[in-house]
Design an enzyme around this catalytic site. Sequence first.
Site, PDB file in Angstrom:
ATOM      1  N   SER A 146       0.860  -1.182   0.000  1.00  0.00           N
ATOM      2  CA  SER A 146       0.000   0.000   0.000  1.00  0.00           C
ATOM      3  C   SER A 146       0.892   1.226   0.000  1.00  0.00           C
ATOM      4  O   SER A 146       2.063   1.153   0.389  1.00  0.00           O
ATOM      5  CB  SER A 146      -0.856  -0.013   1.268  1.00  0.00           C
ATOM      6  OG  SER A 146      -1.319   1.281   1.559  1.00  0.00           O
ATOM      7  N   TYR A 159      -2.607  -0.174  10.317  1.00  0.00           N
ATOM      8  CA  TYR A 159      -2.619  -0.613   8.906  1.00  0.00           C
ATOM      9  C   TYR A 159      -1.307  -0.221   8.244  1.00  0.00           C
ATOM     10  O   TYR A 159      -0.636  -1.039   7.605  1.00  0.00           O
ATOM     11  CB  TYR A 159      -3.815   0.018   8.184  1.00  0.00           C
ATOM     12  CG  TYR A 159      -3.900  -0.319   6.715  1.00  0.00           C
ATOM     13  CD1 TYR A 159      -4.445  -1.534   6.290  1.00  0.00           C
ATOM     14  CD2 TYR A 159      -3.436   0.565   5.733  1.00  0.00           C
ATOM     15  CE1 TYR A 159      -4.520  -1.855   4.937  1.00  0.00           C
ATOM     16  CE2 TYR A 159      -3.510   0.261   4.387  1.00  0.00           C
ATOM     17  CZ  TYR A 159      -4.057  -0.952   3.987  1.00  0.00           C
ATOM     18  OH  TYR A 159      -4.136  -1.269   2.651  1.00  0.00           O
TER      19      TYR A 159
HETATM   20  P1  NDP Z   1     -11.656  -5.758   1.019  1.00  0.00           P
HETATM   21  O1  NDP Z   1     -11.949  -5.246   2.381  1.00  0.00           O
HETATM   22  O2  NDP Z   1     -12.630  -5.511  -0.080  1.00  0.00           O
HETATM   23  O3  NDP Z   1     -11.378  -7.338   1.070  1.00  0.00           O
HETATM   24  C1  NDP Z   1     -10.533  -7.864   2.052  1.00  0.00           C
HETATM   25  C2  NDP Z   1     -10.654  -9.361   2.064  1.00  0.00           C
HETATM   26  O4  NDP Z   1      -9.886  -9.849   3.194  1.00  0.00           O
HETATM   27  C3  NDP Z   1     -12.082  -9.841   2.284  1.00  0.00           C
HETATM   28  O5  NDP Z   1     -12.297 -11.034   1.572  1.00  0.00           O
HETATM   29  C4  NDP Z   1     -12.105 -10.087   3.788  1.00  0.00           C
HETATM   30  O6  NDP Z   1     -13.085 -11.000   4.243  1.00  0.00           O
HETATM   31  C5  NDP Z   1     -10.723 -10.695   3.981  1.00  0.00           C
HETATM   32  N1  NDP Z   1     -10.362 -10.687   5.395  1.00  0.00           N
HETATM   33  C6  NDP Z   1     -10.354  -9.648   6.244  1.00  0.00           C
HETATM   34  N2  NDP Z   1     -10.058 -10.045   7.488  1.00  0.00           N
HETATM   35  C7  NDP Z   1      -9.854 -11.388   7.430  1.00  0.00           C
HETATM   36  C8  NDP Z   1      -9.529 -12.371   8.403  1.00  0.00           C
HETATM   37  N3  NDP Z   1      -9.382 -12.071   9.692  1.00  0.00           N
HETATM   38  N4  NDP Z   1      -9.399 -13.654   8.004  1.00  0.00           N
HETATM   39  C9  NDP Z   1      -9.585 -13.984   6.697  1.00  0.00           C
HETATM   40  N5  NDP Z   1      -9.912 -13.084   5.732  1.00  0.00           N
HETATM   41  C10 NDP Z   1     -10.055 -11.799   6.101  1.00  0.00           C
HETATM   42  O7  NDP Z   1     -10.212  -5.160   0.662  1.00  0.00           O
HETATM   43  P2  NDP Z   1      -9.510  -4.872  -0.737  1.00  0.00           P
HETATM   44  O8  NDP Z   1      -9.952  -5.848  -1.755  1.00  0.00           O
HETATM   45  O9  NDP Z   1      -9.587  -3.426  -0.987  1.00  0.00           O
HETATM   46  O10 NDP Z   1      -7.987  -5.144  -0.329  1.00  0.00           O
HETATM   47  C11 NDP Z   1      -7.231  -6.262  -0.789  1.00  0.00           C
HETATM   48  C12 NDP Z   1      -5.775  -5.973  -0.520  1.00  0.00           C
HETATM   49  O11 NDP Z   1      -5.354  -4.818  -1.267  1.00  0.00           O
HETATM   50  C13 NDP Z   1      -5.456  -5.663   0.938  1.00  0.00           C
HETATM   51  O12 NDP Z   1      -4.218  -6.249   1.278  1.00  0.00           O
HETATM   52  C14 NDP Z   1      -5.330  -4.147   0.962  1.00  0.00           C
HETATM   53  O13 NDP Z   1      -4.501  -3.702   2.006  1.00  0.00           O
HETATM   54  C15 NDP Z   1      -4.713  -3.896  -0.403  1.00  0.00           C
HETATM   55  N6  NDP Z   1      -4.887  -2.551  -0.928  1.00  0.00           N
HETATM   56  C16 NDP Z   1      -6.128  -2.106  -1.295  1.00  0.00           C
HETATM   57  C17 NDP Z   1      -6.277  -0.834  -1.811  1.00  0.00           C
HETATM   58  C18 NDP Z   1      -7.602  -0.306  -2.241  1.00  0.00           C
HETATM   59  O14 NDP Z   1      -7.686   0.877  -2.626  1.00  0.00           O
HETATM   60  N7  NDP Z   1      -8.677  -1.093  -2.229  1.00  0.00           N
HETATM   61  C19 NDP Z   1      -5.123   0.082  -1.989  1.00  0.00           C
HETATM   62  C20 NDP Z   1      -3.865  -0.497  -1.577  1.00  0.00           C
HETATM   63  C21 NDP Z   1      -3.758  -1.762  -1.068  1.00  0.00           C
HETATM   64  P3  NDP Z   1     -14.619 -10.544   4.547  1.00  0.00           P
HETATM   65  O15 NDP Z   1     -15.301 -10.658   3.224  1.00  0.00           O
HETATM   66  O16 NDP Z   1     -15.065 -11.549   5.552  1.00  0.00           O
HETATM   67  O17 NDP Z   1     -14.557  -9.139   5.082  1.00  0.00           O
END
Ligand code: NDP
Length: 248
Positions: A146, A159
């Site tokens: 990120s 984070y």
């Molecule tokens: P979302 O919140 O849309 O999705 C996150 C996913 O992680 C979901 O499937 C969620 O499950 C799962 N998750 C969260 N906590 C747990 C846990 N305790 N155990 C298992 N699974 C878990 O996030 P994004 O798609 O936006 O993010 C994906 C990646 O990209 C992350 O690493 C984020 O830091 C990174 N990122 C995203 C950016 C953005 O602008 N979107 C920018 C930069 C980096 P559930 O469905 O149950 O919530």
Amino acid sequence: MDLSNRTILITGATDGIGKVLAIKFSKLGSNIILLGRDSLKLDKVYDQLEQSFPSQKHLILEADLSQLNNESAHEIFNAIAGEFTSLDGIIHNAAILGTMTTLEDYELSRWDEVLNVNLRAPFLLTKTLKTMLESSMLPRIIFTSSRVANVGRAFWGAYSVSKFGLKGLAEIFANELETTSPIKVFNFDPGATQTKMRASARPAENPNSLKTPSDLVDCYLWFFSEESSDSKQNYYEYADLSQKVKAR
Ligand code: NDP
């Protein structure tokens, strides 16, 4: 790109970027291991994969990464080894945002949860599953970075700290495996993307002004290509990698 007979574990495959990657990668022939904490959401994604592409094999791993320990990590190893002969890739995508507040006001329990999901779990899963990757022809580990991994910004708290740590973790794994293993390790910053995490971080932003998770797919596919085997670079940002991929 043909991904037949490749087996890829995607953490956080129930929503946002991870869910889209699961669907797109399976369309290209790969077996997908969906890891998530919500069984209903996992079942829904699994059904989407099964209905469209019945010849492939997919696996659900229900696990709350905030609670991952040696024992549950080995259960994950055994579950994968019971279904597949090798593992070709791990996309460490799952993360939580935590609380947007000052460090002074940060709740310790929340701090621990964010560090556990975003940093400790990728460390433990990589360490536990590494041997399974070594029998693959093109093994890959992708960590998810990120912008706040590079610069400390007020209110991004745990984070940001977790992503700083993950950058170090990815570099250390890359360096340690470079000469001893066929595994290539990358750390990718997808940049601002239309997902529920981004909406929580920036509630006032118009989501339609952002790229969607589908726009990221070609970048993730590049990591799984033969071309990326020659890369000396470990860290990539969306803006640069998408240009490189388009220019091919
Ligand atoms: P979302 O919140 O849309 O999705 C996150 C996913 O992680 C979901 O499937 C969620 O499950 C799962 N998750 C969260 N906590 C747990 C846990 N305790 N155990 C298992 N699974 C878990 O996030 P994004 O798609 O936006 O993010 C994906 C990646 O990209 C992350 O690493 C984020 O830091 C990174 N990122 C995203 C950016 C953005 O602008 N979107 C920018 C930069 C980096 P559930 O469905 O149950 O919530």
